[in-house]
Enzyme design. Structure first.
Site, PDB file in Angstrom:
ATOM      1  N   TYR A  82      -4.082   3.906   7.823  1.00 43.94           N
ATOM      2  CA  TYR A  82      -5.327   3.148   7.999  1.00 43.94           C
ATOM      3  C   TYR A  82      -6.117   3.673   9.196  1.00 43.94           C
ATOM      4  CZ  TYR A  82      -2.803  -0.033   4.877  1.00 43.94           C
ATOM      5  OH  TYR A  82      -2.087  -0.569   3.849  1.00 43.94           O
TER       6      TYR A  82
ATOM      7  N   SER B 191       0.792  -1.231   0.000  1.00 47.01           N
ATOM      8  CA  SER B 191       0.000   0.000   0.000  1.00 47.01           C
ATOM      9  C   SER B 191       0.824   1.281   0.000  1.00 47.01           C
ATOM     10  CB  SER B 191      -0.949   0.009   1.195  1.00 47.01           C
ATOM     11  OG  SER B 191      -2.004  -0.899   1.002  1.00 47.01           O
TER      12      SER B 191
END
Length: 304
Positions: free
Chosen positions: A240, A61
């Protein structure tokens, strides 16, 4: 700087015991959970490394800010905002239950899987192979490393087992946020996540964002307004559902990946690349975060 980095790593290595390597992508499970490396690249050209900084790993990511940048460069902010919002979801990176209502762009952001998959459709190219090639070239340009490429074993591992990401892509298509062949879209995404880098590569990419798009040779890689856009999204969404805690304790824009990488951006000062594959329950590097917390306090890096 190098001595400071070595001292911090010595203190933070114990935190590798607090996490586990990602295992939902079988190839990632082969990583050594005890590894910890860091590179800091300063705006005056200094490159300082410590620990296991030379290990190459799949960025996962950490590539999402570059996907967002490529989408902005190719399609502009208006089109990007039609697909993704900028608010933190407060949910895991691969969550489905964004809302009880119909899925809308406001429910996702560029730093979670659904958002990054959607943005792959905004990259220009006649085929998804061409789209990915352009994205890879941008990664190479930002890192100053023309040798960067895909870890084929990780790519095939993701392609074989990545059914949840396929499901996310089909959900995006069901709500008419994307069109075209879903397999082609997710294949581009899988390849992007499988790009190999080391801590130096991540630190150099981060420095370009820190310097508002200016490369070390003085060339402008992209408009500074896009650096502001991306850094802001990273500040609120890059770690996140641990982004708020990270903002409080570290205080700089950053992006993590389940491969163990963290790319941290200190505006106008430095770029930081970290590798430590033992992850916490949110998919962030345990020792990597502790290293950044300590470094931020020592050098007063927080933008707040």
């Amino acid at each position: 700087m190098k001595k400071l980095l070595e001292e911090i790593l010595d203190k933070c290595r114990i935190y590798t015991k607090n996490g586990k390597v990602a295992n939902y992508i079988p190839e990632l499970e082969k990583a050594d959970p005890e590894k910890l490396g860091i590179c800091v690249v300063t705006d005056d050209g200094g490159v300082y490394c410590a620990g296991d900084s030379e290990i190459r790993f799949s960025v996962q990511s950490v590539v999402k800010p570059v996907i967002l940048l490529q989408a902005l460069l190719d399609s502009g902010e208006v089109e990007v905002r039609k697909l993704v919002g900028v608010e933190s979801t407060g949910k895991p990176f691969d969550a489905f239950n964004y809302s009880d209502q119909a899925l809308k762009r406001e429910h996702i952001n560029p730093m979670i899987n659904a958002g990054a998959i959607a943005l792959c459709t905004l990259i220009k190219g006649n085929t998804y192979e061409e789209k990915f090639s352009r994205l890879l070239n941008l990664v190479r340009k930002l890192a100053g490393n023309p040798q960067m490429g895909v870890d084929e074993s990780v790519y095939m591992s993701e392609k074989t087992t990545g059914n949840k990401n396929r499901a996310l892509a089909y959900m995006l298509k069901a709500y008419r946020l994307i069109d075209g062949n879903v397999e082609d879209v997710v294949d581009c995404y899988f390849k992007a996540c499988s790009i190999k880098a080391d801590c130096v590569d991540l630190a150099k990419i981060a420095l370009v964002f820190a310097n508002k798009g200016i490369l070390p040779d003085g060339e402008s890689a992209f408009d500074k307004k896009y650096a502001g856009y991306i850094n802001a999204v990273l500040m609120t969404c890059g770690m996140y559902d641990g982004s708020g805690e990270f903002a409080l304790n570290v205080g700089v824009p950053a992006k993590s990946g389940v491969g163990g990488g963290i790319m941290a951006i200190v505006p106008k000062r430095m770029g930081i690349g970290i590798y430590s594959p033992a992850l916490d329950g949110k998919g962030n590097s345990c020792a990597g975060i502790k290293t950044l917390e300590m470094l931020s306090k020592e050098l007063e890096l927080s933008i707040f």
